[in-house]
Design a protein around this motif. Structure first.
Motif, short mmCIF file in Angstrom:
data_model
loop_
_atom_site.label_atom_id
_atom_site.label_comp_id
_atom_site.label_asym_id
_atom_site.label_seq_id
_atom_site.Cartn_x
_atom_site.Cartn_y
_atom_site.Cartn_z
N UNK A 32 0.84 -1.19 0.00
CA UNK A 32 0.00 0.00 0.00
C UNK A 32 0.88 1.24 0.00
N UNK A 33 0.46 2.24 -0.75
CA UNK A 33 1.24 3.47 -0.81
C UNK A 33 1.07 4.30 0.46
N UNK A 34 -0.07 4.13 1.14
CA UNK A 34 -0.33 4.89 2.37
C UNK A 34 -0.87 3.96 3.44
N UNK A 35 -0.44 4.16 4.67
CA UNK A 35 -0.91 3.34 5.77
C UNK A 35 -2.41 3.50 5.99
N UNK A 36 -2.92 4.70 5.75
CA UNK A 36 -4.35 4.93 5.97
C UNK A 36 -5.18 4.05 5.04
N UNK A 37 -4.74 3.95 3.78
CA UNK A 37 -5.45 3.09 2.83
C UNK A 37 -5.45 1.65 3.30
N UNK A 38 -4.28 1.20 3.76
CA UNK A 38 -4.16 -0.18 4.26
C UNK A 38 -5.11 -0.41 5.43
N UNK A 39 -5.13 0.54 6.38
CA UNK A 39 -5.95 0.36 7.59
C UNK A 39 -7.44 0.38 7.26
N UNK A 41 -8.80 -0.53 4.35
CA UNK A 41 -9.12 -1.79 3.68
C UNK A 41 -9.22 -2.93 4.68
N UNK A 42 -8.31 -2.95 5.65
CA UNK A 42 -8.34 -4.01 6.66
C UNK A 42 -9.60 -3.89 7.53
N UNK A 43 -9.97 -2.64 7.85
CA UNK A 43 -11.14 -2.43 8.69
C UNK A 43 -12.45 -2.85 8.04
N UNK A 50 -10.88 -12.11 8.28
CA UNK A 50 -9.47 -11.84 8.61
C UNK A 50 -8.73 -13.11 9.03
N UNK A 51 -9.40 -13.95 9.82
CA UNK A 51 -8.71 -15.09 10.41
C UNK A 51 -8.04 -15.99 9.36
N UNK A 52 -8.73 -16.43 8.30
CA UNK A 52 -8.06 -17.30 7.32
C UNK A 52 -6.94 -16.59 6.57
N UNK A 53 -7.07 -15.26 6.39
CA UNK A 53 -6.00 -14.52 5.73
C UNK A 53 -4.73 -14.49 6.59
N UNK A 54 -4.90 -14.24 7.90
CA UNK A 54 -3.74 -14.25 8.80
C UNK A 54 -3.12 -15.64 8.86
N UNK A 55 -3.97 -16.68 8.87
CA UNK A 55 -3.46 -18.05 8.92
C UNK A 55 -2.67 -18.34 7.64
#
Length: 582
Positions: A32-39, A41-43, A50-55
């Motif tokens: 991601x170019x910006x942390x805000x965009x990443x956060x 998208x994650x939110x 989220x759980x299977x992605x982290x696994x």
């Protein structure tokens, strides 16, 4: 992705400047170019998404990485397994990450990781040994952050799990101390019966010994009672001997040598110190051996054998090609700085506190940084550089240290007293000297540097007395100086390094009170004590005071030349100027 939709989506996101290709990776990767965009998208993802992605991420790291890389990424893997709701798979990585952080000087991160481990395991009563290990790890991190009271609580909790509760209150400490002394006597008389008898519990007992060691260091720094200090060392040693030979036991033997030295049982102290060295060498543990030599140097400092203390300190520092523990190295350089200052060698001190500060910055250790700045204050005052001392003092005072860190508190008061005296801020100098004398009057100190602080605070009173302008001010300062000289008596009995200086201060006080005969006797005793101990700085100061009293003729010229040469060699500019003015 048979139809190529993922590649097209990634290309679209790149065109929208939301992500970009990570050119640092061998395989195609995007960031991601910006942390805000990443956060954001994650939110948008639900917990179940989220759980299977982290696994998947954690499993990919485990598949594609070797052991060194897995160790380097232990904190990241711990995070992914925790977010995948698999705490059992996260735990070994959390442990590894916490140990790496502590070893590397990332103390805040280490404390947080150990606290996380403890919180997740505190409800599992069958894991008491692991819990104690993590409490000990967090305590070590808190100790290096200067959070001594929190470290103490954690260590006492760990010791309670691994051995027995630490006694609280005078009666409980006295009873515990008697039991610990009796047990150590039994160990000395019947070693075959007691040594190694609990070797099957060695893992947990070695942890207990290490916890006792850090508790002893905290007790030493905070200036707690001698009874508590002796109890902690003896309890740790007794447990260590029953567990069997270990680096932890070598450290406790060194600690006990220092404590026994305080009660002037020299041959017994030397015996424990020699055992510590032999055991650390036999175990082949460089870190333990460095620690032992550091404690050995403190034992020599109690006796004012400064050259032997510095030689022992050298031996500890020589091991750092093998050890690489920057926390212990900082402690060794800090000890070395104090040795040079108490010896009166201010040229040698600067190298030491400069290196200490470099290591403090590397480890982000505010406690050690504060100590190094205060050593700079004392060096600059001895050089008569008042402005430089003032700058270093303000920097040290700006570093917040715990009220329970007795070492930092007394050294701040002592350094403030000397600096304010040099700046002509008389009332502030007197109040700061009052704080030092009150601290050492409550309990005879256990650290040789505290003895130096007490003598320095007494000297501030006498310097102020010599320039007092009113009868009421003189009376007030004379009362303080007389009390301080009385307080110094038991301290000088324990720490040889201030014996000559104590008589020098008594001589100056008697001179100010108009008692020249008593002053002369005290100056002679100061000279004799300095000659007996081989203290060049104190001997030169004693000579200078005899000259100032009115000594004349060829002896005067000889003593003055000797004093000037000594002060020049040691970089003691303030005393040198006093000598040259004569």
């Amino acid at each position: 992705d048979e139809d190529g939709s993922v590649a097209r989506d990634l290309q679209t996101l790149c065109e929208l400047e939301l992500i970009e290709i990570d050119t640092g990776e061998a395989e195609p990767a995007y960031i991601f170019r910006h942390e805000i965009t990443r956060d954001v998208a994650y939110g948008l993802l639900t917990h179940s998404q989220r759980r299977p992605l982290h696994r998947a991420v954690a499993e990919w790291y485990e598949r594609s990485s070797g052991m060194p890389e897995l160790e380097r990424n232990s904190a990241l893997l711990a995070h992914h397994w925790r977010m995948a709701h698999e705490p059992q798979r996260a735990r070994p990585y959390l442990e590894q990450a916490a140990e790496r952080a502590l070893r590397g000087g990332a103390f805040l991160e280490a404390a947080q990781l150990y606290a996380m481990l403890s919180a997740e395991t505190s409800q599992q009563p069958d894991d008491g040994m692991k819990l104690a290990q993590w409490e000990r790890g967090e305590a070590a991190a808190r100790y290096f952050l200067g959070e001594l009271e929190m470290a103490r609580v954690l260590l006492e909790r760990a010791v309670g799990r691994l051995d027995r509760p630490v006694p609280k209150g005078r009666l409980a400490v006295a009873a515990g101390l008697l039991r610990a002394v009796a047990k150590q006597l039994a160990h000395l008389l019947y070693p075959r019966r007691y040594h190694n008898r609990r070797s099957t519990e060695k893992g947990s007992l070695d942890q207990a010994v290490d916890s006792y060691k850090i508790l002893t260091q905290i007790n030493y720094l905070t200036g707690q009672t001698g009874g508590e200090l002796i109890y902690l060392v003896l309890a740790g040693l007794n447990v260590g001997e029953e567990a069997g030979a270990s680096p932890e036991l070598a450290r406790e033997l060194a600690n006990l040598a220092g404590v026994v030295g305080l009660i002037k049982l020299r041959s017994l102290a030397d015996s424990y110190a020699a055992r510590a060295v032999r055991l650390a060498e036999r175990e082949g543990h460089s870190e333990a051996l460095a620690y032992v030599w550091n404690l050995h140097s403190l034992l020599e400092a109690q006796r004012a054998d400064w050259q032997a203390a510095i030689t022992d300190n050298d031996r500890g520092l020589e091991l750092f090609g093998e050890v690489g523990d920057y926390n212990l190295e900082a402690e060794l350089w800090q000890t070395r700085s104090a040795l040079f200052i108490c010896r009166g060698d201010f040229s040698g001190a600067e190298v030491c506190w400069t290196r200490t500060r470099e290591l403090a910055a590397r480890n982000t250790n505010p406690q050690v940084e504060s100590w190094s700045l205060l050593d700079e204050v004392q060096t600059e005052l001895a050089r008569d550089h008042i402005a430089a001392a003032g700058r270093a003092l303000e920097a040290a005072l700006a570093i917040e240290t715990s009220e329970t860190d007795g070492h930092a508190q007394i050294e701040k008061h002592y350094s403030t007293a000397g600096t304010r005296l040099g700046e002509g801020r008389r009332d502030e100098a007197m109040v700061s000297a009052d704080h030092v004398i009150e601290m050492v009057a409550r309990e005879t100190p256990t650290g040789f540097h505290w003895a130096d602080f007490a003598a320095g605070a007494t000297e501030v009173y006498i310097d102020l007395l010599g320039s007092a302008t009113t009868d009421s001010e003189r009376a007030q300062l004379e009362r303080r100086a007389r009390r301080a000289c009385r307080v110094l008596r038991p301290i000088a009995s324990r720490f040889a390094g201030i014996r000559s200086r104590r008589w020098l201060l008594i001589a100056r006080l008697e001179w100010e009170r108009g008692r020249s005969t008593r002053a002369l006797r005290a100056w002679r005793r100061a000279d004799a004590a300095a000659r007996q101990l081989g203290g060049d700085y104190d001997l030169a100061r004693a000579k200078l005071e005899l000259i100032r009293q009115g000594l004349a003729g060829a002896e005067r010229e000889r003593l003055l030349a000797d004093a000037i040469a000594t002060f020049e060699q040691l970089g003691a500019t303030r005393e040198l100027r006093r000598a040259q003015s004569l």
